[in-house]
Scaffold this motif. Structure first.
Motif, PDB file in Angstrom:
ATOM      1  N   ALA A  44       0.823  -1.214   0.000  1.00  0.00           N
ATOM      2  CA  ALA A  44       0.000   0.000   0.000  1.00  0.00           C
ATOM      3  C   ALA A  44       0.855   1.262   0.000  1.00  0.00           C
ATOM      4  O   ALA A  44       0.628   2.185  -0.789  1.00  0.00           O
ATOM      5  CB  ALA A  44      -0.947  -0.008   1.197  1.00  0.00           C
ATOM      6  N   MET A  45       1.843   1.334   0.884  1.00  0.00           N
ATOM      7  CA  MET A  45       2.672   2.536   0.949  1.00  0.00           C
ATOM      8  C   MET A  45       3.547   2.665  -0.290  1.00  0.00           C
ATOM      9  O   MET A  45       3.785   3.764  -0.792  1.00  0.00           O
ATOM     10  CB  MET A  45       3.529   2.547   2.206  1.00  0.00           C
ATOM     11  CG  MET A  45       4.223   3.886   2.412  1.00  0.00           C
ATOM     12  SD  MET A  45       4.884   4.110   4.054  1.00  0.00           S
ATOM     13  CE  MET A  45       6.228   2.962   3.999  1.00  0.00           C
ATOM     14  N   PHE A  46       4.028   1.542  -0.803  1.00  0.00           N
ATOM     15  CA  PHE A  46       4.795   1.559  -2.053  1.00  0.00           C
ATOM     16  C   PHE A  46       3.988   2.242  -3.151  1.00  0.00           C
ATOM     17  O   PHE A  46       4.487   3.109  -3.870  1.00  0.00           O
ATOM     18  CB  PHE A  46       5.136   0.121  -2.453  1.00  0.00           C
ATOM     19  CG  PHE A  46       5.727  -0.019  -3.834  1.00  0.00           C
ATOM     20  CD1 PHE A  46       7.089   0.102  -4.026  1.00  0.00           C
ATOM     21  CD2 PHE A  46       4.913  -0.294  -4.928  1.00  0.00           C
ATOM     22  CE1 PHE A  46       7.638  -0.040  -5.300  1.00  0.00           C
ATOM     23  CE2 PHE A  46       5.454  -0.433  -6.195  1.00  0.00           C
ATOM     24  CZ  PHE A  46       6.820  -0.306  -6.379  1.00  0.00           C
ATOM     25  N   ASN A  47       2.708   1.859  -3.270  1.00  0.00           N
ATOM     26  CA  ASN A  47       1.856   2.412  -4.324  1.00  0.00           C
ATOM     27  C   ASN A  47       1.674   3.914  -4.178  1.00  0.00           C
ATOM     28  O   ASN A  47       1.569   4.636  -5.174  1.00  0.00           O
ATOM     29  CB  ASN A  47       0.488   1.726  -4.307  1.00  0.00           C
ATOM     30  CG  ASN A  47       0.548   0.299  -4.788  1.00  0.00           C
ATOM     31  OD1 ASN A  47       1.487  -0.099  -5.475  1.00  0.00           O
ATOM     32  ND2 ASN A  47      -0.440  -0.501  -4.416  1.00  0.00           N
ATOM     33  N   VAL A  48       1.630   4.398  -2.934  1.00  0.00           N
ATOM     34  CA  VAL A  48       1.470   5.839  -2.712  1.00  0.00           C
ATOM     35  C   VAL A  48       2.762   6.582  -3.028  1.00  0.00           C
ATOM     36  O   VAL A  48       2.760   7.598  -3.737  1.00  0.00           O
ATOM     37  CB  VAL A  48       1.033   6.119  -1.258  1.00  0.00           C
ATOM     38  CG1 VAL A  48       1.069   7.621  -0.962  1.00  0.00           C
ATOM     39  CG2 VAL A  48      -0.365   5.571  -1.007  1.00  0.00           C
ATOM     40  N   VAL A  49       3.883   6.076  -2.540  1.00  0.00           N
ATOM     41  CA  VAL A  49       5.144   6.801  -2.656  1.00  0.00           C
ATOM     42  C   VAL A  49       5.659   6.855  -4.089  1.00  0.00           C
ATOM     43  O   VAL A  49       6.230   7.863  -4.517  1.00  0.00           O
ATOM     44  CB  VAL A  49       6.202   6.205  -1.709  1.00  0.00           C
ATOM     45  CG1 VAL A  49       7.548   6.900  -1.883  1.00  0.00           C
ATOM     46  CG2 VAL A  49       5.739   6.331  -0.266  1.00  0.00           C
ATOM     47  N   ASP A 215       8.059  -6.726   3.156  1.00  0.00           N
ATOM     48  CA  ASP A 215       8.733  -7.295   1.990  1.00  0.00           C
ATOM     49  C   ASP A 215       9.212  -6.205   1.026  1.00  0.00           C
ATOM     50  O   ASP A 215      10.111  -6.428   0.230  1.00  0.00           O
ATOM     51  CB  ASP A 215       7.778  -8.242   1.246  1.00  0.00           C
ATOM     52  CG  ASP A 215       7.433  -9.460   2.069  1.00  0.00           C
ATOM     53  OD1 ASP A 215       8.240  -9.819   2.949  1.00  0.00           O
ATOM     54  OD2 ASP A 215       6.361 -10.051   1.839  1.00  0.00           O
ATOM     55  N   VAL A 216       8.568  -5.044   1.092  1.00  0.00           N
ATOM     56  CA  VAL A 216       8.917  -3.945   0.198  1.00  0.00           C
ATOM     57  C   VAL A 216       9.904  -3.037   0.912  1.00  0.00           C
ATOM     58  O   VAL A 216       9.610  -2.499   1.960  1.00  0.00           O
ATOM     59  CB  VAL A 216       7.665  -3.143  -0.194  1.00  0.00           C
ATOM     60  CG1 VAL A 216       8.026  -2.076  -1.215  1.00  0.00           C
ATOM     61  CG2 VAL A 216       6.587  -4.058  -0.730  1.00  0.00           C
TER      62      VAL A 216
END
Length: 269
Positions: A44-49, A215-216
């Motif tokens: 989720a945070m990967f997708n935002v950043v 994992d990210v």
């Protein structure tokens, strides 16, 4: 290629392709998580950043515009001050409402069916707006009057529903309020900078401690950032030319087809 790296690259491509098109980048990333079968919460945070990579593409492509506005501000030119005023005023509703409903929006991020339905509804809305919005009075961002700017900012908030599309809501809102197509598209590009910077900063402040334990990691975010930046540069150049010639109808039909396909897939799986 390692599946983790492949996922990072694929999500970066999806982000770069869809951030500035009226098709919902967040919605596509949510559906991608369902299709690929990975844990959406982990990414989720990967997708935002990685959205910041797409935002950097706007800064790079339009640096002359930003430089001219900055020099105009120093020279106290009214047009430059109106340009800055319009971006700030249009951003405020998303900042205020976004903070108020942040937790509810995060809950919706785990609802792929909401995305699918929103894609269809948004596609129909684009078809209707393209048919009705013929009054193109404003041909520059600095020329848009304050009441219309406030309206665009409020309409952008609808995009907090996953699948609606921030760029789509902004562009269609601008069209209904008398802004011509190219200016509406570019206003959505520029408005994305404070909006997505704010969203990414909030996400990092709230969940930044999780990223190294998940994992990210930062390396994956850096790669996703780079991929989304490169793809977004290509897409923005193509998109502005397309909407100037053909409008937004192709994206409406894509949204409807993708939404119906997603509804059927989610219902039958």
């Amino acid at each position: 290629m390692d599946m983790h790296i492949l996922t990072v690259i694929l999500l970066g491509i999806v982000e770069g392709l869809t951030e500035f098109l009226p098709v919902s980048s967040t919605g596509h990333l949510i559906l991608a998580s369902e299709l690929l079968g990975y844990d959406a919460a982990t990414w989720a945070m990967f997708n935002v950043v990685i959205q910041l990579g797409a935002i950097l593409a706007v800064v790079v492509l339009y640096w002359r515009t930003f430089w001219a506005v900055a020099m105009g501000l120093l020279r106290r030119e009214p047009a430059s001050w109106r340009f800055l005023r319009n971006l700030v005023i249009a951003f405020i509703p998303a900042a205020v409402i976004g903070l108020a409903v942040h937790d509810y929006v995060e809950m919706l991020l785990g609802a792929p069916m909401v995305v699918a339905v929103a894609l269809v509804v948004g596609g129909v809305a684009i078809l209707l707006i393209e048919r009705m919005a013929k009054d193109n009075r404003y041909h520059g961002i600095a020329d848009i009057p304050l009441p219309q700017v406030i309206g665009i900012g409020l309409i952008q908030c609808i995009a907090m529903i996953p699948g609606v599309s921030r760029s789509g809501a902004t562009i269609m809102g601008a069209l209904t309020l008398g802004v011509e197509r190219r200016t509406a598209a570019e206003f959505s590009f520029f408005l994305a900078i404070p909006t997505m910077l704010g969203a990414s900063t909030l996400e990092l402040l709230k969940n930044g401690d999780r990223i190294t334990s998940a994992d990210v990691g930062w390396g994956s975010i850096a790669l996703g950032f780079l991929v989304s930046f490169i793809v977004a540069v290509i897409v923005i150049r193509w998109f502005v030319g397309l909407v100037s010639r053909r409008g937004f109808i192709p994206f409406a039909w894509y949204r409807i087809a993708a939404g119906i396909g997603a509804i059927l897939w989610l219902s039958l799986r």
